[in-house]
Motif scaffolding. Structure first.
Motif, PDB file in Angstrom:
ATOM      1  N   ASP A 237     -35.552  30.472 192.145  1.00  0.00           N
ATOM      2  CA  ASP A 237     -34.436  30.965 191.097  1.00  0.00           C
ATOM      3  C   ASP A 237     -34.854  31.125 189.799  1.00  0.00           C
ATOM      4  O   ASP A 237     -34.369  32.204 188.822  1.00  0.00           O
ATOM      5  CB  ASP A 237     -33.225  30.235 190.666  1.00  0.00           C
ATOM      6  CG  ASP A 237     -32.911  30.105 192.761  1.00  0.00           C
ATOM      7  OD1 ASP A 237     -32.755  31.260 193.355  1.00  0.00           O
ATOM      8  OD2 ASP A 237     -31.537  28.968 193.107  1.00  0.00           O
ATOM      9  N   HIS A 238     -35.122  30.318 189.058  1.00  0.00           N
ATOM     10  CA  HIS A 238     -35.974  29.817 187.444  1.00  0.00           C
ATOM     11  C   HIS A 238     -36.937  31.339 187.527  1.00  0.00           C
ATOM     12  O   HIS A 238     -36.753  31.879 186.412  1.00  0.00           O
ATOM     13  CB  HIS A 238     -36.543  28.883 187.016  1.00  0.00           C
ATOM     14  CG  HIS A 238     -36.484  28.601 185.662  1.00  0.00           C
ATOM     15  ND1 HIS A 238     -38.192  29.090 185.163  1.00  0.00           N
ATOM     16  CD2 HIS A 238     -36.607  28.938 184.546  1.00  0.00           C
ATOM     17  CE1 HIS A 238     -38.536  29.090 184.219  1.00  0.00           C
ATOM     18  NE2 HIS A 238     -36.967  29.039 183.317  1.00  0.00           N
ATOM     19  N   TYR A 239     -37.796  31.222 187.821  1.00  0.00           N
ATOM     20  CA  TYR A 239     -38.546  32.660 188.006  1.00  0.00           C
ATOM     21  C   TYR A 239     -38.111  33.891 188.011  1.00  0.00           C
ATOM     22  O   TYR A 239     -38.394  34.438 186.633  1.00  0.00           O
ATOM     23  CB  TYR A 239     -39.671  32.200 188.969  1.00  0.00           C
ATOM     24  CG  TYR A 239     -40.926  33.569 188.386  1.00  0.00           C
ATOM     25  CD1 TYR A 239     -41.764  33.232 187.803  1.00  0.00           C
ATOM     26  CD2 TYR A 239     -40.583  34.300 189.515  1.00  0.00           C
ATOM     27  CE1 TYR A 239     -42.556  34.486 187.493  1.00  0.00           C
ATOM     28  CE2 TYR A 239     -41.438  35.447 189.435  1.00  0.00           C
ATOM     29  CZ  TYR A 239     -42.639  35.394 188.567  1.00  0.00           C
ATOM     30  OH  TYR A 239     -44.194  36.167 188.539  1.00  0.00           O
ATOM     31  N   GLU A 240     -37.274  34.104 188.828  1.00  0.00           N
ATOM     32  CA  GLU A 240     -36.366  35.506 188.821  1.00  0.00           C
ATOM     33  C   GLU A 240     -35.464  35.483 187.024  1.00  0.00           C
ATOM     34  O   GLU A 240     -35.534  36.856 187.132  1.00  0.00           O
ATOM     35  CB  GLU A 240     -35.607  35.010 190.792  1.00  0.00           C
ATOM     36  CG  GLU A 240     -35.202  36.808 190.611  1.00  0.00           C
ATOM     37  CD  GLU A 240     -34.526  36.662 191.427  1.00  0.00           C
ATOM     38  OE1 GLU A 240     -33.431  38.231 191.862  1.00  0.00           O
ATOM     39  OE2 GLU A 240     -34.097  35.699 192.405  1.00  0.00           O
ATOM     40  N   ALA A 241     -34.784  34.569 187.083  1.00  0.00           N
ATOM     41  CA  ALA A 241     -33.629  34.946 186.149  1.00  0.00           C
ATOM     42  C   ALA A 241     -34.582  34.964 185.271  1.00  0.00           C
ATOM     43  O   ALA A 241     -34.214  35.675 183.697  1.00  0.00           O
ATOM     44  CB  ALA A 241     -32.902  33.602 186.159  1.00  0.00           C
ATOM     45  N   MET A 242     -36.230  34.279 184.429  1.00  0.00           N
ATOM     46  CA  MET A 242     -37.060  34.384 183.004  1.00  0.00           C
ATOM     47  C   MET A 242     -37.612  35.530 183.389  1.00  0.00           C
ATOM     48  O   MET A 242     -37.488  36.334 181.975  1.00  0.00           O
ATOM     49  CB  MET A 242     -38.097  33.392 183.563  1.00  0.00           C
ATOM     50  CG  MET A 242     -38.929  33.486 182.508  1.00  0.00           C
ATOM     51  SD  MET A 242     -40.368  32.353 182.905  1.00  0.00           S
ATOM     52  CE  MET A 242     -41.258  32.643 183.762  1.00  0.00           C
TER      53      MET A 242
END
Length: 144
Positions: free
Chosen positions: A44-49
């Motif tokens: 989720d963090h990777y996608e948002a980043m």
């Protein structure tokens, strides 16, 4: 070398095969493990980043955005190896000094895990785990 499982194990193996439908649901018995929760948070963090970096992508910050996206490749291995590589991932992102629009990595607490207190810090500008990190940026992930 393969091991042989007799016919007595077939009902158990069939039940386990049917249990695949539970993966990713609230009923997934392994989905609550610290490493599984961490993997979902990383995803989720990777996608948002990447989405946040893409919004303001210019030729001036392109190399930093590519380095941030490529840092996810550091997170490999099983259990304690993966937890160590997550630390390296966090250090790389912190060293890149990403803009404030990029979300901080979430804090995941789990007293039963092998993770240290440092591995539970959030990263990113303005977050408790962010800031300057001395040392070289690692080139390759650690494998276990």
């Amino acid at each position: 070398k393969k091991i042989g499982l007799g016919p007595a194990t077939h009902p158990l193996l069939k039940a386990m095969a049917r249990g695949r439908k539970l993966r990713g649901t609230r009923l997934d018995p392994f989905g609550y493990a610290h490493v599984r929760r961490l993997e979902r948070a990383l995803r989720d963090h990777y996608e948002a980043m990447v989405l946040a970096l893409a919004v303001d992508l210019t030729s001036a910050n392109y190399d930093r955005a590519v380095a941030a996206a490529a840092a996810a490749d550091l997170v490999r291995g099983y259990e304690h190896v993966k937890l160590g590589n997550v630390e390296r991932y966090r250090d790389v992102l912190a060293a890149l000094d990403l803009p404030r629009a990029v979300p901080s990595f979430p804090v995941l607490g789990d007293e039963d895990s092998a993770a240290t207190a440092d591995s539970k810090k959030a990263i990113g500008p303005g977050s408790p785990g962010g800031g300057d990190h001395a040392g070289a940026v690692p080139d390759e992930p650690q494998y276990g």
